[in-house]
Design an enzyme around this catalytic site. Structure first.
Site, short mmCIF file in Angstrom:
data_model
loop_
_atom_site.label_atom_id
_atom_site.label_comp_id
_atom_site.label_asym_id
_atom_site.label_seq_id
_atom_site.Cartn_x
_atom_site.Cartn_y
_atom_site.Cartn_z
N CYS A 246 -21.05 -55.62 13.93
CA CYS A 246 -21.72 -55.17 15.16
C CYS A 246 -23.14 -55.74 15.23
O CYS A 246 -23.29 -56.93 15.47
CB CYS A 246 -21.66 -53.65 15.26
SG CYS A 246 -21.69 -53.12 16.99
N HIS B 15 -16.02 -52.56 14.78
CA HIS B 15 -16.23 -51.87 13.49
C HIS B 15 -14.92 -51.76 12.71
O HIS B 15 -14.21 -50.76 12.83
CB HIS B 15 -16.76 -50.46 13.73
CG HIS B 15 -18.15 -50.42 14.26
ND1 HIS B 15 -19.24 -50.20 13.44
CD2 HIS B 15 -18.63 -50.56 15.51
CE1 HIS B 15 -20.33 -50.22 14.19
NE2 HIS B 15 -19.98 -50.43 15.44
N GLU C 41 -14.51 -51.16 9.67
CA GLU C 41 -14.58 -50.14 8.62
C GLU C 41 -13.91 -48.82 9.02
O GLU C 41 -13.41 -48.09 8.17
CB GLU C 41 -16.04 -49.89 8.20
CG GLU C 41 -16.95 -49.20 9.20
CD GLU C 41 -17.60 -50.11 10.23
OE1 GLU C 41 -17.08 -51.22 10.47
OE2 GLU C 41 -18.63 -49.71 10.82
N1 GLN Z 1 -27.40 -52.09 18.84
C1 GLN Z 1 -26.30 -52.97 19.05
C2 GLN Z 1 -25.63 -52.75 20.40
O1 GLN Z 1 -25.74 -51.70 20.99
C3 GLN Z 1 -25.28 -52.85 17.93
C4 GLN Z 1 -24.65 -51.51 17.81
C5 GLN Z 1 -23.97 -51.29 16.49
O2 GLN Z 1 -24.26 -51.95 15.50
N2 GLN Z 1 -23.07 -50.32 16.44
O3 GLN Z 1 -24.98 -53.64 20.88
#
Ligand code: GLN
Length: 537
Positions: free
Chosen positions: A384, A510, A512
């Protein structure tokens, strides 16, 4: 007729006793005996969901397929049971009040005074029973967050009392989890805190059916008898839960203590079929007997509270076991990483994972870590925000777009290689408004990521507002970073990698959240494999 049985898990004496692990372990044993089981967590705080909470408060925010932002215990439930949870599996006081107040505004209470009893308690009971009524479960385990005696838990305990009465003792039971502390000076285990916490529960009209006692030392028969006598339970219903080497030992420890058996007996359900734990035990065996070791640097800004990265560290354990490798984590605070010290702080690691996150604190350190991984051929995994940092690093240092950044960090940046998704442009509310939950992604066949998944079409969970800016796609690809996973409907870039690097992958989603004991996540498995290879160079 609906025959679902309900198990309530309450906690006493202190918080952090591991109700979630006990609930998940019991559920695992029941599942492996052939029952269909789900687990639910009721959280007494007033936030609608933990999505707006800083990870320092309660650790990681876990995301389900249906896009619910939930408590990290749901991660344990999925990792143990290998079945997906949903919005219905996590309910907070905020959500309960929100729906009662919405009904009141619609006039649904027909002029009645709206009160904690019966309106709030009815809503709580409804949320508990929804799972039993719609989910086809034999057994629903409901974990009540917090500790009995907390003011904010009272409506939950009252709802449990009512449900015990309504369902009858063969259909609903309470497991109370307490602590039996060891006083070194006296050389004794002490039962008094448990007695007091059971008394507290009884004052609310709830008498526990089973006591699970957390302890650092074996609880003798005498102490079990004493606990039984003073807490109004049978001696065989006092279950010891001794500190374990790993949370994955707990199902077996509970099996030895007979927790699943006493639960089934109370429900008058068959105890004939023993839990089938072969795959589970094989996982634990490999986890405990690794043949090699790798060290992975985890770069994040919340590392003072390691629970902030719970699903990632658990996914390492699953992937480690499947590679028969011990995964040692080197926790690196992104704020402490500078161009000067990066070499020193990262030297010797076999892989680098740049973690998810929000806001600009520590991002230059994350970018520095990406650079170190890219230039030194160290396996790199960006999740992310970690993926977004990889794109920024590549744009700055390979494409020479000096001021490349994300509009999250720098609104008017000259090169917004990461920018706000179009669908987010008019969003003003913070809660529950990110791009959340499961989305499809199509992988490029000739890629490292395809190699890991061995399939073209995947679905993974998301939680973000910003995205790869496709205006820069061509330039970036021409310079050697490829978009190898794309959302087939929206064209959003979900995966980037550098084919000339041994293993360099950034994912917007994600992975994970979907790693379980039964199904270690393929991307984590492949990352650890790459780290293992690196360690043998
Ligand atoms: N802050 C980033 C976004 O909103 C990544 C979010 C995250 O890592 N879950 O796109």
């Amino acid at each position: 007729m609906n025959n679902t049985k309900y198990v309530f898990v309450t906690g006493g004496v202190t918080s952090s006793l591991g109700k979630g692990i006990i609930a998940a372990s019991l559920a695992k044993l029941l599942q492996q005996r052939g029952f269909s089981v789900t687990i639910q967590k009721l959280d007494p705080y007033i936030n609608i969901d933990p999505g707006t909470l800083n990870p320092y408060e309660h650790g990681e925010c876990y995301v389900t397929d249906d896009g619910a932002e939930t408590d990290l215990d749901l991660g344990h439930y999925e990792r143990f049971l290998n079945i997906p949870t949903s919005q219905a599996n996590n309910v907070t006081t905020g959500r309960i009040y929100q729906s009662v107040i919405n009904k009141e505004r619609k006039g649904e209470f027909l002029g009645k005074t709206v009160q904690v009893i019966p309106h709030i308690t009815d809503e709580i009971k409804h949320r508990i029973q929804i799972l039993g009524e719609t989910g086809d479960y034999d057994i629903v385990i409901t974990e009540i967050g917090g500790t009995v005696g907390d003011i904010e838990s009272l409506p939950y305990v009252e709802s449990v009392r009512q449900m015990l009465w309504e369902k009858g003792e063969e259909n609903a039971i309470v497991i109370h989890l307490t602590l039996v502390p060891y006083l070194a000076a006296a050389g004794e285990l002490k039962t008094k805190p448990t007695q007091h916490s059971v008394k507290m529960l009884m004052q609310s009209g709830v008498s526990p059916d089973i006591l699970v006692c957390r302890t650092e030392h074996e609880i003798s028969d005498d102490i079990k008898r004493k606990l039984a006598l003073f807490c109004n339970v049978k001696k065989e219903d006092v279950i010891q839960s001794i500190d374990a080497e790993t949370i994955y030992d707990v199902p077996n420890l509970m099996l030895q203590e007979g927790l699943d058996e006493v639960v089934l007996k109370k429900f008058n359900l068959s105890t004939e079929k023993q839990p089938e734990l072969n795959v589970w035990n094989e996982f634990v065996r490999k986890h405990k007997n690794p043949t090699s070791e790798v060290e992975i640097a985890l770069i994040g800004k919340y590392i003072e509270l390691q629970d902030s990265y719970k699903s990632i560290t658990e996914a390492f354990i699953h992937a480690g076991s499947s590679n028969e490798t011990k995964v040692k984590v080197r926790w690196v605070h992104s704020e402490s990483l500078t161009p000067k010290n990066a070499e020193k702080k990262l030297k010797g690691v076999n892989g680098i994972l740049v973690a998810p996150g929000f806001g600009d604190r520590g991002i230059e350190g994350k970018i520095r870590a990406v650079r170190y991984a890219r230039e030194n051929n160290i396996p790199f995994f960006g999740i992310c925000l970690g993926m977004q940092m990889a794109v920024i690093e590549f744009s700055r240092n390979v494409l020479n777009l000096e001021n490349a950044s994300s509009t999250e960090m720098k609104k008017n940046t000259q090169h917004p290689v990461i920018n706000l998704m179009e669908s987010q442009e008019n969003v003003t509310e913070k809660g529950g408004t990110m791009r959340l939950g499961a989305w499809d992604c199509k992988l490029e066949k000739d890629s490292t990521i395809y190699n890991a998944y061995q399939t073209e079409n995947i679905s993974e969970r998301h939680r973000h507002r910003y995205e790869f800016n496709n205006d820069y796609l061509e330039q970036i690809e021409n310079a050697g970073m490829k978009a190898t996973g794309i959302n087939p409907k929206t064209g959003l870039v979900e995966v980037v990698e550098i084919p000339s690097h041994p293993w360099f992958i950034g994912v917007q989603y994600h992975p994970e959240y979907k790693s379980t004991v039964l199904k270690p996540h393929p991307l984590f498995v492949d990352f650890i494999k790459a780290a293992l290879k690196q360690s043998q160079l």
